[in-house]
Design a protein around this motif. Structure first.
Motif, PDB file in Angstrom:
ATOM      1  N   VAL A  50     -14.528 -30.908 -48.030  1.00 28.94           N
ATOM      2  CA  VAL A  50     -13.464 -31.765 -47.499  1.00 28.94           C
ATOM      3  C   VAL A  50     -12.085 -31.102 -47.615  1.00 28.94           C
ATOM      4  O   VAL A  50     -11.235 -31.283 -46.743  1.00 28.94           O
ATOM      5  N   ARG A  52     -11.415 -27.933 -47.293  1.00 24.60           N
ATOM      6  CA  ARG A  52     -11.312 -26.997 -46.170  1.00 24.60           C
ATOM      7  C   ARG A  52     -11.007 -27.763 -44.880  1.00 24.60           C
ATOM      8  O   ARG A  52     -10.183 -27.348 -44.078  1.00 24.60           O
ATOM      9  N   ASP A  53     -11.663 -28.928 -44.719  1.00 25.02           N
ATOM     10  CA  ASP A  53     -11.423 -29.747 -43.526  1.00 25.02           C
ATOM     11  C   ASP A  53      -9.992 -30.249 -43.467  1.00 25.02           C
ATOM     12  O   ASP A  53      -9.401 -30.336 -42.389  1.00 25.02           O
ATOM     13  N   LEU A  54      -9.444 -30.596 -44.636  1.00 20.96           N
ATOM     14  CA  LEU A  54      -8.052 -31.075 -44.680  1.00 20.96           C
ATOM     15  C   LEU A  54      -7.097 -29.967 -44.237  1.00 20.96           C
ATOM     16  O   LEU A  54      -6.179 -30.207 -43.456  1.00 20.96           O
ATOM     17  N   ALA A  57      -7.467 -29.509 -40.470  1.00 16.00           N
ATOM     18  CA  ALA A  57      -6.846 -30.606 -39.708  1.00 16.00           C
ATOM     19  C   ALA A  57      -5.328 -30.470 -39.730  1.00 16.00           C
ATOM     20  O   ALA A  57      -4.661 -30.674 -38.706  1.00 16.00           O
ATOM     21  N   ALA A  58      -4.786 -30.116 -40.890  1.00 22.32           N
ATOM     22  CA  ALA A  58      -3.332 -29.935 -41.000  1.00 22.32           C
ATOM     23  C   ALA A  58      -2.882 -28.772 -40.113  1.00 22.32           C
ATOM     24  O   ALA A  58      -1.860 -28.857 -39.424  1.00 22.32           O
ATOM     25  N   ARG A  60      -4.322 -27.726 -37.399  1.00 22.78           N
ATOM     26  CA  ARG A  60      -4.378 -28.177 -35.989  1.00 22.78           C
ATOM     27  C   ARG A  60      -3.135 -28.972 -35.628  1.00 22.78           C
ATOM     28  O   ARG A  60      -2.564 -28.825 -34.552  1.00 22.78           O
ATOM     29  N   ASN A  61      -2.703 -29.843 -36.567  1.00 21.20           N
ATOM     30  CA  ASN A  61      -1.492 -30.638 -36.331  1.00 21.20           C
ATOM     31  C   ASN A  61      -0.270 -29.739 -36.158  1.00 21.20           C
ATOM     32  O   ASN A  61       0.552 -29.968 -35.276  1.00 21.20           O
ATOM     33  N   GLN A  64      -0.389 -28.104 -32.794  1.00 25.63           N
ATOM     34  CA  GLN A  64      -0.027 -29.016 -31.703  1.00 25.63           C
ATOM     35  C   GLN A  64       1.453 -29.379 -31.738  1.00 25.63           C
ATOM     36  O   GLN A  64       2.077 -29.581 -30.708  1.00 25.63           O
ATOM     37  N   MET A  65       1.988 -29.449 -32.935  1.00 18.05           N
ATOM     38  CA  MET A  65       3.389 -29.842 -33.091  1.00 18.05           C
ATOM     39  C   MET A  65       4.344 -28.759 -32.590  1.00 18.05           C
ATOM     40  O   MET A  65       5.310 -29.036 -31.897  1.00 18.05           O
ATOM     41  N   PHE A  81       8.185 -29.688 -40.718  1.00 14.65           N
ATOM     42  CA  PHE A  81       6.851 -30.236 -40.965  1.00 14.65           C
ATOM     43  C   PHE A  81       6.805 -30.911 -42.333  1.00 14.65           C
ATOM     44  O   PHE A  81       6.256 -31.996 -42.496  1.00 14.65           O
ATOM     45  N   LEU A  84       8.390 -34.325 -42.386  1.00 19.75           N
ATOM     46  CA  LEU A  84       7.560 -35.370 -41.772  1.00 19.75           C
ATOM     47  C   LEU A  84       6.282 -35.644 -42.563  1.00 19.75           C
ATOM     48  O   LEU A  84       5.771 -36.753 -42.549  1.00 19.75           O
ATOM     49  N   ASN A  85       5.767 -34.611 -43.205  1.00  8.73           N
ATOM     50  CA  ASN A  85       4.495 -34.754 -43.959  1.00  8.73           C
ATOM     51  C   ASN A  85       4.655 -34.214 -45.372  1.00  8.73           C
ATOM     52  O   ASN A  85       4.087 -33.165 -45.704  1.00  8.73           O
ATOM     53  N   THR A  88       1.246 -33.701 -47.446  1.00  4.90           N
ATOM     54  CA  THR A  88       0.388 -32.651 -46.888  1.00  4.90           C
ATOM     55  C   THR A  88       1.001 -31.273 -47.155  1.00  4.90           C
ATOM     56  O   THR A  88       0.298 -30.344 -47.560  1.00  4.90           O
ATOM     57  N   ALA A  89       2.314 -31.171 -46.917  1.00  7.75           N
ATOM     58  CA  ALA A  89       2.989 -29.879 -47.103  1.00  7.75           C
ATOM     59  C   ALA A  89       2.897 -29.425 -48.561  1.00  7.75           C
ATOM     60  O   ALA A  89       2.573 -28.261 -48.834  1.00  7.75           O
TER      61      ALA A  89
END
Lengths: 98, 145
Positions: A50, A52-54, A57-58, A60-61, A64-65, A81, A84-85, A88-89
């Protein structure tokens, strides 16, 4: 040589029989019962991957951003970034040792 | 004749599957199972499923750092989509309602462009509806059951 052919044939027949049995049971019961046996091990694997998935996903964001690879973003884009996050950062900084 | 041992193991498999299905449905599986499902759904662009899985992750378990990050990632993915749609809305707005006496303004007055303008208006409306749906999804994400 003939031994290898015999073993391969027997293995293939066994695989096909198992596949047919599984499909038959699935269509009869509507349940993917073989999957049930692997669900527990699946959840353990999920726990391991999970993180690695996080990260993915981050990433990918970020892509896209800003429309570019996360490795190519500038300091100011990273700060944007982060604003806003924040969680996550912060987590990414720790995980990727930035 | 099917051997009894085979039937027993088959029934055990079935029972395991049914039991795990029920546990999964009610949020009793480990949190990471749901987080992984949420991120997988996000990868497939299925925001509804991502939000549903996220809610299951925090249904029976207390929120953790990973759930907070997942929520932020889902929220960010929604925001990115909203921003893209908003850019398109603005672009369409410039075409539908251009500055007075600009080239686009005269262009829009031509009868042959009437149909095209109508299509652009419909697209703009569609984008605006999509934005409101995404906003509702974002609210749903932060809703507590």
């Amino acid at each position: 040589m003939s031994k290898i052919i015999k073993t391969t044939a027997a293995g293939g027949a066994g695989f096909l029989a198992g596949l047919l049995l599984e499909r038959g049971l699935e269509s009869l019961t509507g349940l993917d019962f073989v999957d049930g046996l692997f669900a527990v091990s699946g959840s353990i694997l999920a726990a391991l991957s999970v993180n690695r998935d996080l990260v993915q996903a981050a990433a990918r964001n970020i892509e896209q951003m800003f429309g570019k690879d996360p490795l190519e973003i500038t300091e100011s884009e990273w700060r944007q970034f982060k604003e806003l996050n924040p969680k996550t950062a912060e987590w990414l900084e720790k995980a990727l040792k930035i | 004749m099917i051997p009894v041992s085979f039937l027993t193991s088959m029934l055990a498999g079935l029972a395991a599957k049914v039991g795990i299905n029920q546990l999964t449905k009610h949020g009793y599986m480990p949190q990471s199972t749901y987080l992984k499902a949420a991120l997988k759904a996000l990868e497939k662009d299925d925001l509804d499923e991502a939000i549903r899985s996220y809610h299951l992750a925090v249904k029976k378990w207390p929120p953790s750092q990973r759930t907070e990050i997942a929520a932020e990632i889902i929220s960010m993915a929604i925001a990115v989509r909203v921003a893209k749609l908003q850019r398109r809305v603005d672009e369409l707005e410039r075409q539908i309602n251009p500055r007075r006496f600009s080239l686009q303004f005269w262009h829009n007055l031509l009868p042959k462009n009437k149909q095209r303008l109508e299509e652009l208006r419909q697209e703009q409306q569609g984008c605006q509806e999509a934005i409101s749906v995404l906003h509702r999804m974002k609210e749903k994400l932060h809703e507590k059951d």
